[in-house]
Design a protein around this motif. Structure first.
Motif, PDB file in Angstrom:
ATOM      1  N   VAL A 109      14.276  91.353 -13.854  1.00 11.22           N
ATOM      2  CA  VAL A 109      14.315  91.402 -12.393  1.00 11.22           C
ATOM      3  C   VAL A 109      15.758  91.476 -11.890  1.00 11.22           C
ATOM      4  O   VAL A 109      16.087  92.253 -10.974  1.00 11.22           O
ATOM      5  CB  VAL A 109      13.588  90.187 -11.800  1.00 11.22           C
ATOM      6  N   GLU A 110      16.664  90.689 -12.480  1.00 14.70           N
ATOM      7  CA  GLU A 110      18.068  90.711 -12.070  1.00 14.70           C
ATOM      8  C   GLU A 110      18.692  92.085 -12.320  1.00 14.70           C
ATOM      9  O   GLU A 110      19.477  92.580 -11.493  1.00 14.70           O
ATOM     10  CB  GLU A 110      18.838  89.635 -12.827  1.00 14.70           C
ATOM     11  N   ALA A 111      18.348  92.703 -13.481  1.00 18.12           N
ATOM     12  CA  ALA A 111      18.899  94.034 -13.765  1.00 18.12           C
ATOM     13  C   ALA A 111      18.394  95.055 -12.759  1.00 18.12           C
ATOM     14  O   ALA A 111      19.155  95.924 -12.304  1.00 18.12           O
ATOM     15  CB  ALA A 111      18.515  94.453 -15.187  1.00 18.12           C
ATOM     16  N   GLN A 112      17.127  94.955 -12.389  1.00 22.77           N
ATOM     17  CA  GLN A 112      16.580  95.880 -11.401  1.00 22.77           C
ATOM     18  C   GLN A 112      17.232  95.686 -10.039  1.00 22.77           C
ATOM     19  O   GLN A 112      17.566  96.654  -9.343  1.00 22.77           O
ATOM     20  CB  GLN A 112      15.065  95.682 -11.289  1.00 22.77           C
ATOM     21  N   VAL A 113      17.446  94.422  -9.662  1.00 14.27           N
ATOM     22  CA  VAL A 113      18.109  94.122  -8.382  1.00 14.27           C
ATOM     23  C   VAL A 113      19.538  94.619  -8.396  1.00 14.27           C
ATOM     24  O   VAL A 113      20.060  95.126  -7.395  1.00 14.27           O
ATOM     25  CB  VAL A 113      18.043  92.613  -8.093  1.00 14.27           C
ATOM     26  N   GLU A 114      20.208  94.499  -9.564  1.00 14.08           N
ATOM     27  CA  GLU A 114      21.596  94.952  -9.673  1.00 14.08           C
ATOM     28  C   GLU A 114      21.698  96.462  -9.490  1.00 14.08           C
ATOM     29  O   GLU A 114      22.657  96.962  -8.895  1.00 14.08           O
ATOM     30  CB  GLU A 114      22.147  94.562 -11.049  1.00 14.08           C
ATOM     31  N   ARG A 115      20.700  97.206  -9.962  1.00 15.14           N
ATOM     32  CA  ARG A 115      20.724  98.667  -9.836  1.00 15.14           C
ATOM     33  C   ARG A 115      20.295  99.145  -8.458  1.00 15.14           C
ATOM     34  O   ARG A 115      20.590 100.274  -8.074  1.00 15.14           O
ATOM     35  CB  ARG A 115      19.815  99.301 -10.898  1.00 15.14           C
ATOM     36  N   THR A 116      19.591  98.302  -7.719  1.00 17.82           N
ATOM     37  CA  THR A 116      19.079  98.708  -6.416  1.00 17.82           C
ATOM     38  C   THR A 116      20.139  98.483  -5.339  1.00 17.82           C
ATOM     39  O   THR A 116      20.725  97.405  -5.270  1.00 17.82           O
ATOM     40  CB  THR A 116      17.814  97.913  -6.054  1.00 17.82           C
ATOM     41  N   SER A 141      21.238  97.999   0.694  1.00 16.44           N
ATOM     42  CA  SER A 141      20.556  98.502   1.885  1.00 16.44           C
ATOM     43  C   SER A 141      19.056  98.687   1.627  1.00 16.44           C
ATOM     44  O   SER A 141      18.225  98.381   2.482  1.00 16.44           O
ATOM     45  CB  SER A 141      21.177  99.835   2.318  1.00 16.44           C
ATOM     46  N   ARG A 142      18.721  99.164   0.421  1.00 13.71           N
ATOM     47  CA  ARG A 142      17.307  99.350   0.098  1.00 13.71           C
ATOM     48  C   ARG A 142      16.601  98.007  -0.054  1.00 13.71           C
ATOM     49  O   ARG A 142      15.435  97.860   0.341  1.00 13.71           O
ATOM     50  CB  ARG A 142      17.173 100.172  -1.185  1.00 13.71           C
ATOM     51  N   LEU A 143      17.280  97.020  -0.635  1.00 14.40           N
ATOM     52  CA  LEU A 143      16.686  95.690  -0.745  1.00 14.40           C
ATOM     53  C   LEU A 143      16.407  95.103   0.630  1.00 14.40           C
ATOM     54  O   LEU A 143      15.343  94.499   0.864  1.00 14.40           O
ATOM     55  CB  LEU A 143      17.614  94.761  -1.531  1.00 14.40           C
ATOM     56  N   LEU A 144      17.360  95.268   1.546  1.00 13.76           N
ATOM     57  CA  LEU A 144      17.182  94.730   2.893  1.00 13.76           C
ATOM     58  C   LEU A 144      16.013  95.404   3.599  1.00 13.76           C
ATOM     59  O   LEU A 144      15.121  94.738   4.137  1.00 13.76           O
ATOM     60  CB  LEU A 144      18.468  94.918   3.698  1.00 13.76           C
ATOM     61  N   ALA A 145      16.016  96.750   3.602  1.00 11.05           N
ATOM     62  CA  ALA A 145      14.942  97.469   4.281  1.00 11.05           C
ATOM     63  C   ALA A 145      13.590  97.200   3.621  1.00 11.05           C
ATOM     64  O   ALA A 145      12.570  97.014   4.299  1.00 11.05           O
ATOM     65  CB  ALA A 145      15.238  98.971   4.280  1.00 11.05           C
ATOM     66  N   GLY A 146      13.558  97.150   2.272  1.00 11.18           N
ATOM     67  CA  GLY A 146      12.304  96.889   1.583  1.00 11.18           C
ATOM     68  C   GLY A 146      11.761  95.503   1.842  1.00 11.18           C
ATOM     69  O   GLY A 146      10.550  95.310   2.018  1.00 11.18           O
ATOM     70  N   THR A 147      12.650  94.498   1.906  1.00  9.56           N
ATOM     71  CA  THR A 147      12.204  93.134   2.172  1.00  9.56           C
ATOM     72  C   THR A 147      11.626  93.005   3.574  1.00  9.56           C
ATOM     73  O   THR A 147      10.574  92.385   3.776  1.00  9.56           O
ATOM     74  CB  THR A 147      13.382  92.160   1.994  1.00  9.56           C
ATOM     75  N   VAL A 148      12.317  93.592   4.542  1.00  6.03           N
ATOM     76  CA  VAL A 148      11.810  93.546   5.922  1.00  6.03           C
ATOM     77  C   VAL A 148      10.470  94.274   6.017  1.00  6.03           C
ATOM     78  O   VAL A 148       9.520  93.798   6.655  1.00  6.03           O
ATOM     79  CB  VAL A 148      12.843  94.154   6.888  1.00  6.03           C
TER      80      VAL A 148
END
Length: 350
Positions: free
Chosen positions: A62-69, A72-79
């Motif tokens: 999960v950390e490796a996937q988050v590191e590659r993402t 901005s995409r994490l923020l928009a995807g979470t919202v």
């Protein structure tokens, strides 16, 4: 450390479960609880190590996937996931009320999971558009705090016209230009577009600008940085430049007078290379003598026109008959024009 702590929690849970099961068994009270707690602790110790390693491996993925993402995409995807999860939860409430028994809760959980998953996926794919609607940029600034608070004392933003002008290089080599130079990505893209233009003159200017940046980076002591903020909410390059300068708290270097006026009206300081060159030209007082070569006739009869080494035009009264000659002239006055300073002189007969 993570595996040991996970194993410790599983040992506690397994010991408590074994104690409860042993106390309810048919074995003599007290002995059954002790035996159950002991067996639970042993099983929990063995199983806890395996579970802890599996969890650590899963969290590493999960950390490796988050590191590659991108952030901005994490923020928009979470919202998007939160919003879709709330909507599907509200839509799934009737299922809990209408289905018999407790069958509605699994249906509600499935609906919420589907909403959260697809909300994240859809919002992640539309990151740039969603953040642009909110007035945000999809690319972070290289420096989000004003220059001057850190190791670098100051910095200036370069626009396309100043890069193609060419006079930045002698300023840097002479040591007068000590600020860090910031080139926004959108300015670099515009410069590349000019370098690929069909017009040979524009193409030559664009390529010379790219070569100048390379020389500044490799052959001078000036620090050259490329900022990655694209500011998609502003379509015009000049507007992007002014907004970025206000965010970073820096000045703009340009030769565009229109850009300078608009920027200064918005509180952004501009340094115009044309003004700098005009200000550095030598000042001649009436009565001083300079030596020039008369190259052409003036507008008035009998006038000759010559140029100083810095390009200043000198109109010489009585020099029309001496075209092509190099002679001493006496300065009689001067004036400022739209193209720079112009001097008036007379032939120095002495």
């Amino acid at each position: 450390m993570f595996v040991e702590i996970t194993r410790l929690f599983i040992v506690f849970l397994a010991t408590a479960a074994g104690f409860a099961l042993g106390r309810g068994s048919g074995v003599e009270p007290g002995n059954g609880a002790v035996v159950g707690a002991t067996l639970g602790a042993c099983i929990g110790y063995v199983a806890g190590g395996g579970v802890g390693r599996l969890l650590r491996r899963a969290m590493g993925s999960v950390e490796a996937q988050v590191e590659r993402t991108p952030a901005s995409r994490l923020l928009a995807g979470t919202v998007g996931a939160l919003a879709a999860g709330m909507v599907t939860a509200l839509l799934g409430v009737p299922a809990v009320m209408l289905l018999p028994g407790r069958w509605g809760w699994p249906v509600l959980g499935m609906l919420v999971w589907i909403g959260v998953y697809y909300g994240y996926v859809v919002a992640g794919r539309k990151t740039e558009e969603l953040l642009a609607l909110a007035g945000l940029s999809t690319r972070p600034l290289v420096r989000t705090t004003p220059y001057g608070d850190g190791a670098e004392s100051s910095a200036v933003l370069l626009d396309t016209s100043s890069i193609m002008d060419g006079r930045l290089l002698p300023l840097a080599r002479s040591g007068f230009l000590r600020d860090a130079l910031l080139v926004p990505r959108f300015v670099l893209d515009e410069l590349q577009g000019i370098a690929d233009a069909q017009d040979p003159i524009r193409r030559r200017k664009g390529r010379s600008g790219l070569e100048l940046l390379d020389v500044l980076r490799t052959e001078t002591s000036v620090r050259l940085h490329i900022t990655d903020d694209e500011l998609p909410e502003h379509p015009e390059v000049d507007t992007k430049l002014i907004v970025l300068a206000k965010r970073l708290g820096v000045s703009i270097v340009t030769t565009d007078s229109a850009l300078q006026k608009v920027a200064e009206l918005q509180g952004v300081q501009c340094m115009n290379l044309h003004r700098l060159v005009d200000g550095l030209r030598p000042q001649f007082l009436p009565g001083e003598t300079v030596r020039i070569q008369l190259e052409r006739e003036g507008k008035e009869p009998g006038q000759g026109v010559g140029f100083l080494d810095d390009g200043t035009m000198v109109v010489v009264t009585g020099g029309g008959a001496r075209l092509g000659q190099e002679l001493d002239v006496r300065i009689t006055g001067g004036t400022e024009t739209s193209v720079g300073r112009m001097l008036f002189a007379a032939v120095n007969d002495e």
